[in-house]
Design a protein around this motif. Structure first.
Motif, short mmCIF file in Angstrom:
data_model
loop_
_atom_site.label_atom_id
_atom_site.label_comp_id
_atom_site.label_asym_id
_atom_site.label_seq_id
_atom_site.Cartn_x
_atom_site.Cartn_y
_atom_site.Cartn_z
N LEU A 104 8.12 -9.97 3.87
CA LEU A 104 7.10 -9.11 3.28
C LEU A 104 7.78 -8.01 2.48
O LEU A 104 8.74 -7.40 2.93
N GLU A 105 7.27 -7.78 1.27
CA GLU A 105 7.88 -6.79 0.40
C GLU A 105 6.84 -6.16 -0.51
O GLU A 105 5.77 -6.69 -0.71
N ARG A 106 7.20 -5.01 -1.03
CA ARG A 106 6.43 -4.29 -2.03
C ARG A 106 5.00 -3.97 -1.57
O ARG A 106 4.04 -4.25 -2.27
N PRO A 107 4.86 -3.36 -0.41
CA PRO A 107 3.51 -3.01 0.06
C PRO A 107 2.89 -1.91 -0.80
O PRO A 107 3.58 -0.99 -1.25
N LYS A 108 1.60 -2.03 -1.04
CA LYS A 108 0.83 -1.03 -1.79
C LYS A 108 -0.37 -0.64 -0.93
O LYS A 108 -1.10 -1.51 -0.47
N LEU B 143 0.16 -13.57 -0.79
CA LEU B 143 -0.37 -12.22 -0.77
C LEU B 143 -1.12 -12.04 0.53
O LEU B 143 -1.91 -12.89 0.92
N ALA B 144 -0.86 -10.94 1.21
CA ALA B 144 -1.60 -10.61 2.43
C ALA B 144 -2.33 -9.29 2.21
O ALA B 144 -1.83 -8.39 1.54
N VAL B 145 -3.52 -9.20 2.77
CA VAL B 145 -4.31 -7.98 2.73
C VAL B 145 -4.50 -7.53 4.17
O VAL B 145 -4.93 -8.32 5.02
N LEU B 146 -4.13 -6.27 4.44
CA LEU B 146 -4.23 -5.72 5.80
C LEU B 146 -5.07 -4.46 5.77
O LEU B 146 -5.23 -3.83 4.73
N ARG B 147 -5.60 -4.06 6.95
CA ARG B 147 -6.40 -2.84 7.09
C ARG B 147 -5.88 -1.99 8.23
O ARG B 147 -5.34 -2.50 9.20
N ALA B 148 -6.14 -0.68 8.11
CA ALA B 148 -5.80 0.26 9.18
C ALA B 148 -6.72 1.47 9.07
O ALA B 148 -7.26 1.77 8.00
N ASP B 149 -6.86 2.17 10.18
CA ASP B 149 -7.67 3.39 10.18
C ASP B 149 -6.86 4.60 9.72
O ASP B 149 -7.43 5.65 9.41
N ALA B 150 -5.54 4.48 9.70
CA ALA B 150 -4.66 5.56 9.28
C ALA B 150 -3.61 4.98 8.33
O ALA B 150 -3.28 3.80 8.42
N PRO B 151 -3.07 5.78 7.41
CA PRO B 151 -2.14 5.24 6.42
C PRO B 151 -0.84 4.68 7.01
O PRO B 151 -0.20 3.84 6.39
N ALA B 152 -0.48 5.07 8.22
CA ALA B 152 0.73 4.54 8.85
C ALA B 152 0.42 3.41 9.83
O ALA B 152 1.32 2.92 10.51
#
Length: 163
Positions: A6-10, A36-45
């Protein structure tokens, strides 16, 4: 676990959902296949959870995702992806550098929003900025409504780009 690096996360904050979304590229040895993977989180980290993954995007899912960035327009909160692409099948000549609007949930692109910015695919490491009217006026000496900027670097394989 799947053998992809995995590289170049935006990461951007998804306006409609009020959470964070990450688009990240995965590459196998010799740079093929790219995914391409799309991920979600409640906080930026994080912590991050996988939403979806796919190999191609855009009209009829012909575009390979590479050297991309996400940009969120401060005027209306719409989010866009800008990327250098290869097209499959290769005989299809819509190569180059493209932009597409993301769906409201920021997990896909919006049909009909594909824009080919450059015909050449020799652009990488994009960055997109918006200068509000006060900054745009002082920088350009005009009375505009603001200015959008797209910066890219040239591609030279693994050789340094000339200055």
């Amino acid at each position: 676990r799947n053998g992809l690096l995995l590289e170049r996360p935006k990461v951007v904050r998804c306006t409609a959902r009020r959470d964070y979304v990450m688009w990240v590229r995965g590459t196998a040895p010799r740079n093929e296949p790219q995914a391409l993977a799309v991920l979600r989180a409640d906080a930026p980290a994080g912590p991050w959870r996988l939403v979806r993954h796919f190999r191609h995007l855009g009209p009829r899912k012909l575009y390979q995702y590479a050297d991309a960035t996400l940009f969120q327009d401060p005027r209306d909160g719409a989010t866009y992806v800008y990327w250098r692409t290869q097209v499959y099948p290769v005989r299809d000549r819509r190569l180059g550098f493209h932009a597409m609007r993301l769906s409201d949930d920021c997990a896909d692109t919006v049909d009909g929003s594909d824009t080919q910015i450059f015909v050449s695919a020799h652009h990488e490491a994009p960055a997109v900025f918006f200068a509000p009217p006060s900054v745009a006026r002082s920088a350009a000496g005009n009375n505009g409504d603001g200015t959008y900027y797209l910066w890219t670097g040239g591609t030279n394989g693994w050789r340094p780009a000339p200055v």
